[in-house]
Design a protein around this motif. Structure first.
Motif, PDB file in Angstrom:
ATOM      1  N   THR A  66     -16.591  17.900  -8.150  1.00 41.17           N
ATOM      2  CA  THR A  66     -16.871  19.302  -8.445  1.00 41.17           C
ATOM      3  C   THR A  66     -18.137  19.465  -9.271  1.00 41.17           C
ATOM      4  N   THR A  67     -18.227  18.656 -10.348  1.00 38.60           N
ATOM      5  CA  THR A  67     -19.345  18.823 -11.281  1.00 38.60           C
ATOM      6  C   THR A  67     -20.472  17.826 -11.051  1.00 38.60           C
ATOM      7  N   GLY A  68     -20.171  16.730 -10.350  1.00 43.66           N
ATOM      8  CA  GLY A  68     -21.169  15.688 -10.153  1.00 43.66           C
ATOM      9  C   GLY A  68     -21.295  14.771 -11.364  1.00 43.66           C
ATOM     10  N   GLU A  69     -20.478  15.031 -12.371  1.00 45.75           N
ATOM     11  CA  GLU A  69     -20.516  14.242 -13.608  1.00 45.75           C
ATOM     12  C   GLU A  69     -19.964  12.840 -13.368  1.00 45.75           C
ATOM     13  N   SER A  70     -20.588  11.845 -13.993  1.00 40.75           N
ATOM     14  CA  SER A  70     -20.139  10.461 -13.884  1.00 40.75           C
ATOM     15  C   SER A  70     -18.928  10.251 -14.798  1.00 40.75           C
ATOM     16  N   VAL A  71     -17.878   9.596 -14.258  1.00 41.04           N
ATOM     17  CA  VAL A  71     -16.675   9.320 -15.045  1.00 41.04           C
ATOM     18  C   VAL A  71     -16.283   7.853 -14.887  1.00 41.04           C
ATOM     19  N   ALA A  72     -15.703   7.295 -15.950  1.00 41.08           N
ATOM     20  CA  ALA A  72     -15.251   5.912 -15.915  1.00 41.08           C
ATOM     21  C   ALA A  72     -13.871   5.854 -15.265  1.00 41.08           C
ATOM     22  N   VAL A  73     -13.720   5.027 -14.252  1.00 40.47           N
ATOM     23  CA  VAL A  73     -12.430   4.816 -13.590  1.00 40.47           C
ATOM     24  C   VAL A  73     -11.912   3.465 -14.078  1.00 40.47           C
ATOM     25  N   PRO A  74     -10.754   3.456 -14.772  1.00 41.90           N
ATOM     26  CA  PRO A  74     -10.265   2.195 -15.338  1.00 41.90           C
ATOM     27  C   PRO A  74      -9.742   1.235 -14.274  1.00 41.90           C
ATOM     28  N   ALA A  75      -9.584  -0.030 -14.668  1.00 40.42           N
ATOM     29  CA  ALA A  75      -8.981  -1.026 -13.775  1.00 40.42           C
ATOM     30  C   ALA A  75      -7.540  -0.606 -13.505  1.00 40.42           C
ATOM     31  N   ARG A  76      -7.042  -0.970 -12.328  1.00 41.33           N
ATOM     32  CA  ARG A  76      -5.649  -0.638 -12.002  1.00 41.33           C
ATOM     33  C   ARG A  76      -5.130  -1.573 -10.928  1.00 41.33           C
ATOM     34  N   LYS A  77      -3.815  -1.621 -10.846  1.00 37.59           N
ATOM     35  CA  LYS A  77      -3.150  -2.429  -9.824  1.00 37.59           C
ATOM     36  C   LYS A  77      -2.874  -1.546  -8.623  1.00 37.59           C
ATOM     37  N   VAL A  78      -3.095  -2.084  -7.426  1.00 39.99           N
ATOM     38  CA  VAL A  78      -2.790  -1.359  -6.195  1.00 39.99           C
ATOM     39  C   VAL A  78      -1.936  -2.261  -5.304  1.00 39.99           C
ATOM     40  N   PRO A  79      -0.955  -1.689  -4.595  1.00 37.70           N
ATOM     41  CA  PRO A  79      -0.126  -2.505  -3.710  1.00 37.70           C
ATOM     42  C   PRO A  79      -0.919  -2.977  -2.496  1.00 37.70           C
ATOM     43  N   PHE A  80      -0.566  -4.160  -2.021  1.00 33.99           N
ATOM     44  CA  PHE A  80      -1.227  -4.741  -0.857  1.00 33.99           C
ATOM     45  C   PHE A  80      -0.151  -5.338   0.038  1.00 33.99           C
ATOM     46  N   PHE A  81      -0.233  -5.052   1.329  1.00 36.27           N
ATOM     47  CA  PHE A  81       0.732  -5.566   2.298  1.00 36.27           C
ATOM     48  C   PHE A  81       0.013  -6.412   3.329  1.00 36.27           C
ATOM     49  N   ARG A  82       0.539  -7.591   3.580  1.00 38.45           N
ATOM     50  CA  ARG A  82       0.001  -8.453   4.644  1.00 38.45           C
ATOM     51  C   ARG A  82       1.123  -8.633   5.670  1.00 38.45           C
ATOM     52  N   PRO A  83       0.931  -8.136   6.892  1.00 36.82           N
ATOM     53  CA  PRO A  83       1.981  -8.267   7.908  1.00 36.82           C
ATOM     54  C   PRO A  83       2.187  -9.719   8.322  1.00 36.82           C
ATOM     55  N   GLY A  84       3.439 -10.051   8.654  1.00 35.76           N
ATOM     56  CA  GLY A  84       3.781 -11.388   9.121  1.00 35.76           C
ATOM     57  C   GLY A  84       3.462 -11.558  10.595  1.00 35.76           C
ATOM     58  N   LYS A  85       3.497 -12.799  11.021  1.00 39.32           N
ATOM     59  CA  LYS A  85       3.153 -13.119  12.403  1.00 39.32           C
ATOM     60  C   LYS A  85       4.094 -12.424  13.394  1.00 39.32           C
ATOM     61  N   ALA A  86       5.398 -12.434  13.105  1.00 38.52           N
ATOM     62  CA  ALA A  86       6.368 -11.826  14.020  1.00 38.52           C
ATOM     63  C   ALA A  86       6.126 -10.309  14.142  1.00 38.52           C
ATOM     64  N   LEU A  87       5.783  -9.659  13.048  1.00 36.68           N
ATOM     65  CA  LEU A  87       5.510  -8.227  13.096  1.00 36.68           C
ATOM     66  C   LEU A  87       4.261  -7.959  13.933  1.00 36.68           C
ATOM     67  N   LYS A  88       3.221  -8.733  13.730  1.00 38.95           N
ATOM     68  CA  LYS A  88       1.986  -8.560  14.518  1.00 38.95           C
ATOM     69  C   LYS A  88       2.277  -8.741  16.008  1.00 38.95           C
ATOM     70  N   GLU A  89       3.053  -9.773  16.327  1.00 41.40           N
ATOM     71  CA  GLU A  89       3.378 -10.027  17.736  1.00 41.40           C
ATOM     72  C   GLU A  89       4.212  -8.907  18.328  1.00 41.40           C
ATOM     73  N   ALA A  90       5.167  -8.381  17.540  1.00 47.29           N
ATOM     74  CA  ALA A  90       6.017  -7.295  18.031  1.00 47.29           C
ATOM     75  C   ALA A  90       5.207  -6.042  18.312  1.00 47.29           C
ATOM     76  N   LEU A  91       4.215  -5.762  17.478  1.00 45.40           N
ATOM     77  CA  LEU A  91       3.399  -4.581  17.682  1.00 45.40           C
ATOM     78  C   LEU A  91       2.455  -4.719  18.872  1.00 45.40           C
ATOM     79  N   ASN A  92       2.072  -5.944  19.177  1.00 44.05           N
ATOM     80  CA  ASN A  92       1.104  -6.166  20.245  1.00 44.05           C
ATOM     81  C   ASN A  92       1.727  -6.629  21.552  1.00 44.05           C
ATOM     82  N   SER A  93       3.030  -6.561  21.667  1.00 48.11           N
ATOM     83  CA  SER A  93       3.658  -6.990  22.916  1.00 48.11           C
ATOM     84  C   SER A  93       4.088  -5.802  23.753  1.00 48.11           C
TER      85      SER A  93
END
Length: 99
Positions: free
Chosen positions: A72-99
């Motif tokens: 809105t203002t174009g003002e620079s703001v500091a964004v602190p460090a944070r934890k974010v969730p990460f998901f890595r699909p398994g082989k069986a899930l990848k195969e099920a989606l692509n079959s």
């Protein structure tokens, strides 16, 4: 149980599937789903990795602090460090989606 293409599966949908497949009352199935999700969240908050063989694994990644900008203002703001969730699909899930 699968949602129609373009739709999403909610916690309630998942509980209904558990109730139907395990022949449980809906309230009990909802409690099972909530317990599993709460356990996964607790493990991730503790810094542990959650692995569901054939489905995938969940862990958290740490995003470094950075300089952001208020759109809105174009003002620079500091964004602190944070934890974010990460998901890595398994082989069986990848195969099920692509079959």
């Amino acid at each position: 149980v699968a949602a129609n293409q373009g739709e999403k599966m909610t916690r309630v949908d998942l509980a209904e599937a558990v109730a139907r497949d395990a022949d449980l009352p809906h309230a009990d199935a909802a409690a099972v789903v909530d317990t599993i999700i709460d356990g996964m969240v607790g493990a991730l908050k503790a810094g542990d990795k959650v692995e569901l063989r054939g489905f995938g694994s969940f862990r958290h990644r740490v995003r470094k602090p950075r300089q952001g900008r208020n759109p809105t203002t174009g003002e620079s703001v500091a964004v602190p460090a944070r934890k974010v969730p990460f998901f890595r699909p398994g082989k069986a899930l990848k195969e099920a989606l692509n079959s």
